[in-house]
Design a protein around this motif. Sequence first.
Motif: not given
Length: 362
Positions: A47-52, A54-59
């Motif tokens: 879900k973090s890879l697909i923008r569902q 938001a990551p808490l850090g990094g990119a």
Amino acid sequence: MAHLYTEGLSVGYEGVPLIRDISLRVEKGEILTLIGPNGAGKTTILKSLIRQLAPLGGAVRLDGREICSISGKELSMKLSVVLTDRVRTELMTCREVVATGRYPYTGRFGILSEKDRRIVREAMELVHIEELSGRDFMQISDGQKQRVMLARAICQEPELIVLDEPTSFLDMKYKLEFLSILQNMSRTRRLSVILSLHELDLAGRISDKIACVRGDRIDRFGTPEEIFSDGYMQELYGMTVGSYDERTGDLELEPVKGAPRVFVLSGGGSGTAVYRRLQREGTPFAAGILWENDLDYPAARALAAEVVSVKAFCRIPGSALVRAKELIDRCRQVICTLDADGAGEFYGELPELLEYARRQGK
């Protein structure tokens, strides 16, 4: 440059990191599979890879660009998603659900062109759901819905597809069909695939790379040959009961404890079903004489109270023959799963052991 890669990615919920410093790389045409225990965070990563989420850090970078900087329309042309979340539609046929995959390419009113309709038709044919075309999406089975959603994702003509446990609701036939479609598309269309799977045997067969999610980190990342090393899966999943053999993909229950009551003369894969029957019946048994590369050896090692074995391609020593006879003496019964008349060339000691058992009345 990798098609998709992460830099120091941390993911979680409400500001609390669940998994830190995630390093993943997938090239065009590669299949990357996430494995790990339930609740390890595989879905959270996807879900973090697909923008569902938001990551808490990094990119997360796609073709060198931060994924958060790509517009929704452009991203939907590059990436499609099949998650386990239940999709609810109102009076939509399966064809109409599949056709929503073309919306990134249609005008504001979503009117399909002849090209769009052709792509919809081809996607449905590819996953073998033509017969579902006019049926209400909410009235079909979970497995059928999964195939419809795959067709919808294919309709987007993506460069990357992300799937969360896509085989969960599929029977054996459609599991293999589903994964074969993904594998074929990765080869012929250079489609990149990132998915999570619980079926370790399938993960080992389809993946170019595997990421193992354990605790708060990616514990291992590499090819199936690097990941499926002896004993690691039991460590990854914290198994305390039964066993898993990385070479064969066999998952076995606990052996029956106690002195063996049956000796099984077997080999070449002929004994495994008998071992499992004896285990179900609660009968401890011994097995042999087996070379360590024999098809029966992994199941015998997992289920038998004792296995008389020798190194692969070695001559059977006299000590192994003596030990097999000692076990036959102690057991109440001997079961032979091989053709004694035809197996002598390959199992030279079999006739001798059979004759010994007959003399003992077993």
